[in-house]
Scaffold this motif. Structure first.
Motif, PDB file in Angstrom:
ATOM      1  N   ASN A 160       0.802  -1.222   0.000  1.00  0.00           N
ATOM      2  CA  ASN A 160       0.000   0.000   0.000  1.00  0.00           C
ATOM      3  C   ASN A 160       0.835   1.272   0.000  1.00  0.00           C
ATOM      4  N   ALA A 161       0.128   2.347  -0.333  1.00  0.00           N
ATOM      5  CA  ALA A 161       0.704   3.689  -0.323  1.00  0.00           C
ATOM      6  C   ALA A 161      -0.353   4.634   0.232  1.00  0.00           C
ATOM      7  N   PHE A 162       0.077   5.839   0.597  1.00  0.00           N
ATOM      8  CA  PHE A 162      -0.826   6.900   1.046  1.00  0.00           C
ATOM      9  C   PHE A 162      -0.796   7.997  -0.005  1.00  0.00           C
ATOM     10  N   TYR A 163      -1.959   8.593  -0.252  1.00  0.00           N
ATOM     11  CA  TYR A 163      -2.132   9.538  -1.349  1.00  0.00           C
ATOM     12  C   TYR A 163      -2.629  10.883  -0.839  1.00  0.00           C
ATOM     13  N   ALA A 164      -2.159  11.946  -1.475  1.00  0.00           N
ATOM     14  CA  ALA A 164      -2.641  13.294  -1.175  1.00  0.00           C
ATOM     15  C   ALA A 164      -2.550  14.131  -2.444  1.00  0.00           C
ATOM     16  N   CYS A 165      -3.583  14.944  -2.701  1.00  0.00           N
ATOM     17  CA  CYS A 165      -3.552  15.890  -3.803  1.00  0.00           C
ATOM     18  C   CYS A 165      -3.525  17.297  -3.243  1.00  0.00           C
ATOM     19  N   ILE A 166      -2.710  18.142  -3.873  1.00  0.00           N
ATOM     20  CA  ILE A 166      -2.532  19.523  -3.440  1.00  0.00           C
ATOM     21  C   ILE A 166      -2.720  20.405  -4.672  1.00  0.00           C
TER      22      ILE A 166
END
Length: 172
Positions: A160-166
């Motif tokens: 898994n990975a963690f995601y964020a959009c900015i």
């Protein structure tokens, strides 16, 4: 079936869902998100933008590695994928520091940043365990104007990975 067994079975059937809801979820121990510039989930948590469940757990946008969605493929957080939701766009310079706030540290393989349809930065941690705050200096290269940055924290010991959009305005 004896009456006492029926009563015990009925009590178990009634209590099981209550216990399941009240016990902490294993994967909800959560993990991390970009706090500065404010990511979409940070904007939800701050009440800047009206959102659903992500308001209460901005650190929980986790999904399989290799995704390109702001929600990490998690339907509970699908509002993060909505580009028309009214996200606040932060003015940034060509070289900008992105700050991750981590609520649970995981051994890390890489941190990746995407904008303009391509990867613009990668930081290799080689399996190290990060601290509670991780900062990366990202160079946007020739990209200017409004950009949606996808930041990805790839965990070293899971799939898994963690995601964020900015949402940023480079040079604006």
């Amino acid at each position: 079936m004896h009456a006492s067994r029926k009563a015990a079975a009925l009590a178990g059937a009634v209590l099981a869902p209550v216990l399941a809801v009240s016990l902490p979820a294993g994967s909800a121990s959560a993990h991390g998100y970009i706090s500065d510039p404010p990511s979409r989930q940070a904007q939800c948590a701050a009440g800047t933008v009206s959102c659903g469940d992500i308001t209460y757990e901005p650190q929980s946008v986790e999904g399989p590695k290799g995704l390109t969605s702001c929600s990490g493929g998690n339907s509970r957080f699908s509002e993060l994928d909505d580009d028309s939701k009214g996200w606040v766009v932060t003015p940034v310079s060509k070289n900008t520091t992105f700050s991750w706030k981590l609520t649970a540290q995981h051994s890390t393989s890489t941190w990746e940043y995407y904008a303009g349809g391509r990867r613009i930065a990668v930081f290799d941690d080689g399996g190290a365990k990060p601290g509670a705050v991780v900062n990366h200096q990202v160079d946007f290269g020739g990209l200017t104007g409004k950009q949606k940055v996808l930041a990805v924290w790839n965990v070293a010991d899971t799939s898994n990975a963690f995601y964020a959009c900015i949402d940023v305005n480079v040079g604006g």
